[in-house]
Design a protein around this motif. Structure first.
Motif, mmCIF file in Angstrom:
data_model
loop_
_atom_site.group_PDB
_atom_site.id
_atom_site.type_symbol
_atom_site.label_atom_id
_atom_site.label_comp_id
_atom_site.label_asym_id
_atom_site.label_seq_id
_atom_site.Cartn_x
_atom_site.Cartn_y
_atom_site.Cartn_z
ATOM 1 N N ARG A 31 -26.068 -40.039 18.515
ATOM 2 C CA ARG A 31 -26.629 -39.386 19.699
ATOM 3 C C ARG A 31 -26.142 -39.996 21.027
ATOM 4 O O ARG A 31 -26.740 -39.791 22.067
ATOM 5 C CB ARG A 31 -28.155 -39.339 19.647
ATOM 6 C CG ARG A 31 -28.653 -38.274 18.673
ATOM 7 C CD ARG A 31 -30.140 -38.138 18.706
ATOM 8 N NE ARG A 31 -30.832 -39.313 18.239
ATOM 9 C CZ ARG A 31 -30.933 -39.648 16.938
ATOM 10 N NH1 ARG A 31 -30.389 -38.895 16.016
ATOM 11 N NH2 ARG A 31 -31.585 -40.726 16.592
ATOM 12 N N GLU A 32 -25.029 -40.739 20.953
ATOM 13 C CA GLU A 32 -24.420 -41.245 22.194
ATOM 14 C C GLU A 32 -23.490 -40.174 22.761
ATOM 15 O O GLU A 32 -22.953 -39.355 22.009
ATOM 16 C CB GLU A 32 -23.609 -42.520 21.873
ATOM 17 C CG GLU A 32 -23.076 -43.222 23.121
ATOM 18 C CD GLU A 32 -22.221 -44.449 22.777
ATOM 19 O OE1 GLU A 32 -22.259 -44.892 21.615
ATOM 20 O OE2 GLU A 32 -21.530 -44.930 23.692
ATOM 21 N N LEU A 33 -23.337 -40.134 24.072
ATOM 22 C CA LEU A 33 -22.377 -39.205 24.679
ATOM 23 C C LEU A 33 -21.364 -40.036 25.456
ATOM 24 O O LEU A 33 -21.726 -40.764 26.370
ATOM 25 C CB LEU A 33 -23.084 -38.225 25.619
ATOM 26 C CG LEU A 33 -22.282 -36.985 26.037
ATOM 27 C CD1 LEU A 33 -23.222 -35.891 26.510
ATOM 28 C CD2 LEU A 33 -21.242 -37.256 27.082
ATOM 29 N N ILE A 180 -23.972 -28.753 26.287
ATOM 30 C CA ILE A 180 -23.592 -30.066 25.751
ATOM 31 C C ILE A 180 -24.814 -30.985 25.679
ATOM 32 O O ILE A 180 -25.000 -31.702 24.686
ATOM 33 C CB ILE A 180 -22.445 -30.679 26.595
ATOM 34 C CG1 ILE A 180 -21.149 -29.892 26.346
ATOM 35 C CG2 ILE A 180 -22.235 -32.161 26.250
ATOM 36 C CD1 ILE A 180 -19.994 -30.259 27.244
ATOM 37 N N HIS A 181 -25.654 -30.942 26.690
ATOM 38 C CA HIS A 181 -26.884 -31.747 26.656
ATOM 39 C C HIS A 181 -27.776 -31.328 25.491
ATOM 40 O O HIS A 181 -28.382 -32.163 24.821
ATOM 41 C CB HIS A 181 -27.640 -31.616 27.980
ATOM 42 C CG HIS A 181 -27.093 -32.507 29.052
ATOM 43 N ND1 HIS A 181 -26.895 -33.852 28.860
ATOM 44 C CD2 HIS A 181 -26.693 -32.251 30.325
ATOM 45 C CE1 HIS A 181 -26.394 -34.395 29.960
ATOM 46 N NE2 HIS A 181 -26.252 -33.439 30.879
ATOM 47 N N ASN A 184 -26.352 -32.682 22.380
ATOM 48 C CA ASN A 184 -26.487 -34.148 22.342
ATOM 49 C C ASN A 184 -27.855 -34.608 21.820
ATOM 50 O O ASN A 184 -28.039 -35.767 21.473
ATOM 51 C CB ASN A 184 -26.217 -34.702 23.740
ATOM 52 C CG ASN A 184 -25.986 -36.197 23.740
ATOM 53 O OD1 ASN A 184 -26.329 -36.894 24.669
ATOM 54 N ND2 ASN A 184 -25.395 -36.726 22.673
ATOM 55 N N LYS A 185 -28.812 -33.671 21.770
ATOM 56 C CA LYS A 185 -30.124 -34.036 21.232
ATOM 57 C C LYS A 185 -30.046 -34.384 19.745
ATOM 58 O O LYS A 185 -30.854 -35.137 19.226
ATOM 59 C CB LYS A 185 -31.113 -32.880 21.443
ATOM 60 C CG LYS A 185 -31.529 -32.738 22.900
ATOM 61 C CD LYS A 185 -32.442 -31.552 23.078
ATOM 62 C CE LYS A 185 -32.771 -31.356 24.560
ATOM 63 N NZ LYS A 185 -33.418 -30.056 24.799
ATOM 64 N N ALA A 188 -23.919 -37.015 18.224
ATOM 65 C CA ALA A 188 -23.125 -37.878 19.111
ATOM 66 C C ALA A 188 -21.943 -37.044 19.603
ATOM 67 O O ALA A 188 -21.430 -36.197 18.865
ATOM 68 C CB ALA A 188 -22.638 -39.091 18.339
ATOM 69 N N ILE A 189 -21.545 -37.290 20.846
ATOM 70 C CA ILE A 189 -20.484 -36.441 21.417
ATOM 71 C C ILE A 189 -19.411 -37.311 22.082
ATOM 72 O O ILE A 189 -19.720 -38.248 22.812
ATOM 73 C CB ILE A 189 -21.062 -35.446 22.445
ATOM 74 C CG1 ILE A 189 -22.125 -34.558 21.786
ATOM 75 C CG2 ILE A 189 -19.959 -34.588 23.050
ATOM 76 C CD1 ILE A 189 -22.767 -33.548 22.717
#
Lengths: 238, 345
Positions: A31-33, A180-181, A184-185, A188-189
């Motif tokens: 879940r990191e971007l 994208i947000h 991201n929930k 990981a992106i």
């Protein structure tokens, strides 16, 4: 500490005498971007292609959720639950929006479930009005959005996006940021991007590439304030 | 994308019944039989090239393999049921092995065309050189350039003395073509068929979606070869002799021309292209004023220049323009869109 979902160790890619990616160590947690930035030719896209299986690195290793994927082909990596979007819109031009998304959904779901998931994604991405239109007829921003739909419909845990905002209008970029947000929930992106305004709006941590290597990895504000990074972007010696 | 298969089956049955009833009133059943066989052969290439994007310049190889397999097996078994099955299975296995080599070797585009062409020419050379008595499979001599004559032709299953020939054979071939057409339609409507169309459109995207395109291409290639093999077996029964010319470059080139003229990316085009051009060739063969190869060449050039998508898609497009079929969703821009059926043919 969250699980490491993507890791590279000493990843190197040579094209003849040119070293496009040089001994890259990279770690991404669940879940990191993370945005990958750097000037043209810095090695971001080569790194992206090595991670996604579009190219096999000359040296080094790639791990996804602890499993080594260095020699894997892109379909094997995608089958793990990794959503991939390439630099140019890579879609099925003569098929409709629905058909495109359905094909992506079918890989992970039964036909009936694929219908439901496709409909859901089309509504989420505000594509209902063009669901039956051929991709070849759509504007660039719409095609980019559909490709993000192809990525999202597989419920990925890792999403790899190469320049998702390229060539898009401000309105489209805003919508893309929301999507994208949302992704991201649960995933990981990694985003390879040039557009600094977009990066500021979307990321906290960035990795700066320069001449095939990782130059810096930190919070976006610190990176932007760093003189070495500024010099690299302005073409001065780092 | 979700079409009604039962509607497709009903349409196929009604159109087939009408054609089976009407065509013999105009053309002899003997001629119609070969047109049907060629139609099936055209469909086999249309399936793999038009829907799978697999460029195959050697489809005649599977046609010839089917015919030879039938002839050899018919001599050995003395009846036709098992030979008919083998004529479908052997080309399918051969194509699967070749496909594994080509697709897992990451060959694409023109290299596929070259390999398939070379394989066909190797088979042509090999069969031509099997005139000696040492080239025997069971009781069947391969016969080299003279081919294999005098084998058991189609009979009622379980009764080798009850031959199916003449008008009855025409009806068998017509029903088989209708069945193959329905099976191809079902295949293209299935997830496998839709994925094949996706692979034709963009291999990289389908791979990034998680599909192993190599396996799917191999299977589709094998199915195309099975259909060509069935056509070959039906041809062997029709001609009552098989010769190396079945594997010839000319035969392969004709199949490609049929598909180009009829239109690749739909199920009907290759059948009409094959039957239409084969009939023109038969008519031209009855005169000696003009060389029929020249006429066929002119037809091909005219179609490539003026109707590159082929006859059937051009007629369908004309129909759509005339009757204004539009896709929902595309109407917002006022643009006319192509036939919705294209993905499924």
């Amino acid at each position: 500490m969250a699980e490491i979902v993507l890791e590279t160790q000493g990843l190197t890619m040579r094209f003849g005498g040119v070293v496009a990616a040089n001994n890259v160590d990279f770690t991404l947690h669940a879940r990191e971007l993370r945005c990958l930035i750097g000037p043209n030719g810095a090695g971001k896209s080569t790194f992206f292609k090595c991670v996604t299986g579009l190219q096999t690195p000359t040296e080094g290793q790639v791990f996804m959720r602890g499993e080594e994927t260095t020699q894997w082909m892109s379909h094997e990596i995608a089958s793990l639950g990794v959503g991939i979007k390439t630099q140019n819109p890579n879609v099925l031009d003569s098929l409709s929006v629905f058909e495109n998304i359905w094909l992506a959904a079918r890989r992970f779901h039964t036909p009936i479930e694929a219908n439901r998931k496709s409909q859901e994604i089309i509504e989420r991405l505000a594509l209902s009005s063009i669901a039956r239109a051929d991709l070849g007829q759509l504007a660039h921003g719409e095609r980019q959005r559909v490709e993000l739909g192809l990525v999202a419909v597989g419920d990925p845990w890792l999403v790899l996006l190469d320049e998702p905002a390229a060539g898009m209008s401000a309105e489209d970029v805003e919508r893309m940021t929301e999507i994208i947000h949302e992704l991201n929930k649960s995933a990981a992106i990694v985003i390879v991007e040039h557009d600094m305004q977009f990066i500021r709006s979307i990321a906290e941590n960035v990795t700066v590439f320069h001449q095939g290597s990782v130059l810096m990895e930190d919070h976006v504000d610190l990176v932007m304030a760093d003189q070495t990074v500024r010099n690299v972007y302005l073409g001065k010696k780092a | 994308m979700q079409g009604s298969m039962s509607k497709d089956v009903m349409t196929t049955l009604v159109v087939s019944a009408a054609l089976i009833w009407a065509l013999p009133l105009m053309v002899s059943t003997y001629t119609l039989t070969i047109l049907i066989i060629y139609g099936m052969l055209g469909l086999s290439l249309g399936l793999i090239w038009g829907f799978g994007g697999i460029i195959c310049f050697g489809q005649a190889a599977y046609f010839g393999l089917g015919a030879y397999t039938y002839a050899i097996a018919a001599i050995n078994f003395g009846e036709s049921t098992i030979p008919m099955l083998l004529a479908v299975i052997v080309p399918a296995i051969f194509a699967a092995l070749l496909g594994l080599m080509m697709f897992y070797g990451r060959l694409t585009d023109v290299y596929l065309g070259v390999i398939t062409l070379v394989v066909m020419l190797i088979l042509f050379k090999f069969i031509n050189s099997t005139a000696g008595p040492q080239y025997v499979i069971g009781n069947a001599r391969l016969g080299g350039y003279n081919g294999i004559p005098g084998f058991q032709t189609l009979n009622v299953p379980g009764d080798p003395s009850a031959y199916i020939w003449g008008d009855a054979y025409f009806y068998v071939c017509a029903v088989m073509l209708a069945l193959v057409f329905i099976l191809v339609s079902a295949l293209l409507r299935s997830s496998f068929g839709r994925i094949a169309v996706g692979i034709r459109e963009n291999e990289t995207r389908m791979s990034l979606m998680g599909y192993d395109i190599r396996a799917r291409k191999t299977i589709l290639f094998s199915i195309g070869a099975a259909i060509a093999g069935l056509a070959g077996a039906l041809f062997a029964n029709w001609s009552e002799i098989v010769t190396p010319s079945l594997f010839s470059l000319r035969q392969s080139a004709e199949i490609i021309i049929w598909c180009i003229v009829g239109g690749f990316s739909n199920r009907v085009g290759p059948i009409f292209g094959a039957a239409g051009l084969a009939y023109i060739k038969i008519l031209l063969g009855q005169q000696s004023m003009v060389d029929n190869t020249l006429i066929m060449g002119i037809i091909l050039v005219v179609f490539v220049l003026f109707l590159p998508k082929g006859l059937v898609p051009a007629v369908a497009e004309l129909w759509n323009i005339s009757f204004g079929r539009r896709k929902r969703g595309a109407s917002r821009s006022g643009r006319r869109v192509r036939n919705r059926g294209k993905a499924n043919g």
